[in-house]
Each structure stands twice: as structure tokens, then as C-alpha cells.
Design a protein around this motif. Structure first.
Motif, PDB file in Angstrom:
ATOM      1  N   LEU A  54       0.714  -1.210  -0.194  1.00  0.00           N
ATOM      2  CA  LEU A  54       0.012  -0.081  -0.008  1.00  0.00           C
ATOM      3  C   LEU A  54       0.777   1.352   0.133  1.00  0.00           C
ATOM      4  CD1 LEU A  54      -2.611  -0.929   2.669  1.00  0.00           C
ATOM      5  CD2 LEU A  54      -3.091  -0.452   0.041  1.00  0.00           C
ATOM      6  N   LEU A  55       1.905   1.282   0.676  1.00  0.00           N
ATOM      7  CA  LEU A  55       2.985   2.556   0.742  1.00  0.00           C
ATOM      8  C   LEU A  55       3.661   2.707  -0.369  1.00  0.00           C
ATOM      9  CD1 LEU A  55       4.270   2.064   4.645  1.00  0.00           C
ATOM     10  CD2 LEU A  55       2.711   3.773   3.522  1.00  0.00           C
ATOM     11  N   THR A  56       3.945   1.608  -1.042  1.00  0.00           N
ATOM     12  CA  THR A  56       4.707   1.624  -2.260  1.00  0.00           C
ATOM     13  C   THR A  56       3.811   1.718  -3.743  1.00  0.00           C
ATOM     14  OG1 THR A  56       4.919  -0.598  -2.655  1.00  0.00           O
ATOM     15  CG2 THR A  56       6.702   0.696  -1.327  1.00  0.00           C
ATOM     16  N   LEU A  57       2.874   1.076  -3.735  1.00  0.00           N
ATOM     17  CA  LEU A  57       1.674   1.021  -4.965  1.00  0.00           C
ATOM     18  C   LEU A  57       0.788   1.984  -4.601  1.00  0.00           C
ATOM     19  CD1 LEU A  57       2.190  -2.653  -5.561  1.00  0.00           C
ATOM     20  CD2 LEU A  57       3.458  -1.023  -6.590  1.00  0.00           C
ATOM     21  N   GLY A  58       0.423   2.330  -3.509  1.00  0.00           N
ATOM     22  CA  GLY A  58      -0.722   3.186  -3.723  1.00  0.00           C
ATOM     23  C   GLY A  58      -2.029   2.282  -3.211  1.00  0.00           C
ATOM     24  N   ILE A  59      -3.241   2.973  -3.037  1.00  0.00           N
ATOM     25  CA  ILE A  59      -4.307   2.509  -2.574  1.00  0.00           C
ATOM     26  C   ILE A  59      -5.037   1.650  -3.458  1.00  0.00           C
ATOM     27  CG2 ILE A  59      -5.931   4.476  -3.345  1.00  0.00           C
ATOM     28  CD1 ILE A  59      -6.159   3.014   0.229  1.00  0.00           C
ATOM     29  N   ASP A  60      -4.734   1.462  -4.608  1.00  0.00           N
ATOM     30  CA  ASP A  60      -5.207   0.906  -5.685  1.00  0.00           C
ATOM     31  C   ASP A  60      -5.170  -0.796  -5.697  1.00  0.00           C
ATOM     32  OD1 ASP A  60      -6.244   3.006  -7.061  1.00  0.00           O
ATOM     33  OD2 ASP A  60      -4.570   3.117  -8.378  1.00  0.00           O
ATOM     34  N   VAL A  61      -4.280  -1.240  -4.708  1.00  0.00           N
ATOM     35  CA  VAL A  61      -4.063  -2.529  -4.319  1.00  0.00           C
ATOM     36  C   VAL A  61      -4.778  -3.369  -3.270  1.00  0.00           C
ATOM     37  CG1 VAL A  61      -1.692  -2.311  -5.685  1.00  0.00           C
ATOM     38  CG2 VAL A  61      -2.169  -2.162  -3.009  1.00  0.00           C
ATOM     39  N   TRP A  62      -5.568  -2.500  -2.712  1.00  0.00           N
ATOM     40  CA  TRP A  62      -6.542  -3.056  -1.854  1.00  0.00           C
ATOM     41  C   TRP A  62      -7.156  -4.327  -2.221  1.00  0.00           C
ATOM     42  CZ3 TRP A  62     -11.599  -3.986  -1.596  1.00  0.00           C
ATOM     43  CH2 TRP A  62     -12.592  -2.949  -2.712  1.00  0.00           C
TER      44      TRP A  62
END
Length: 100
Positions: A54-62
Motif C-alpha cells: 500500500l505504501l509503495t504502490l498506492g491505495i489501488d492494490v487493496w
């Protein structure tokens, strides 16, 4: 020959699938290292993997976190308990992300 850049949505789907696979693999590692074979472990690396993703790729990976957690929980317990547990795990990782 000129190569086209992949679309953003294709990249996000691939990231989610890779994250789900990583969560499944690290969950199996955590279960193997656990104190008993009842599906519990004091060492749980998938949460760290999810928060770092989440920290590296962003919220889109939830969705990848939810998918990986659901797959693991379905194999360790009944489906009626596994799905809410997967949502809880995903929510815990999202809360850690938002707090950081």
C-alpha cells in the motif's frame, strides 16, 4: 518495431494479482512457522507485505489484499467465517496505511 506502453488499468490488475499471490505465499509461511497447526500464528508476514504494498504502490492494490486474504482464509476455515475475516484483515491494513 515500436512498443506501446501498457494501460494503467492492466498494470493495476497485474499488481493486484501479484500481491494476492505474495499474501498467499507469506500466509503459508506464517502458518508453517506457527506454534500450533490450528491456523494461528504469532508471526504473520502478510500484514507487513500488504502495508508495504500500500505504501509503495498506492491505495489501488487493496483488492489484491482482499483476494489473497480471502483465499488463505477459505483454506483454513469455513467460508462463513473466512469472508468477514478477509474484510477485517484488509481493513486493518488500510487503517495502518492511513495512520502512516
Amino acid at each position: 518495431m515500436k512498443f506501446r506502453k501498457p494501460r494503467r488499468d492492466v498494470i493495476v490488475v497485474l499488481q493486484n494479482l501479484a500481491l494476492a499471490a505474495a499474501i498467499c505465499l507469506t500466509s503459508q509461511l506464517g502458518l508453517v512457522i506457527g506454534l500450533d497447526q490450528g491456523g494461528t500464528s504469532p508471526f504473520w508476514p502478510p500484514t507487513g507485505v500488504a502495508v508495504v504494498a500500500l505504501l509503495t504502490l498506492g491505495i489501488d492494490v487493496w483488492p489484491g489484499i482482499l483476494l489473497g486474504s480471502a483465499i488463505v482464509n477459505v483454506f483454513t476455515g469455513p467460508v462463513i467465517v473466512a469472508i468477514p475475516t478477509a474484510f477485517g484483515t484488509t481493513l486493518a491494513c488500510l487503517c495502518a496505511f492511513w495512520m502512516l
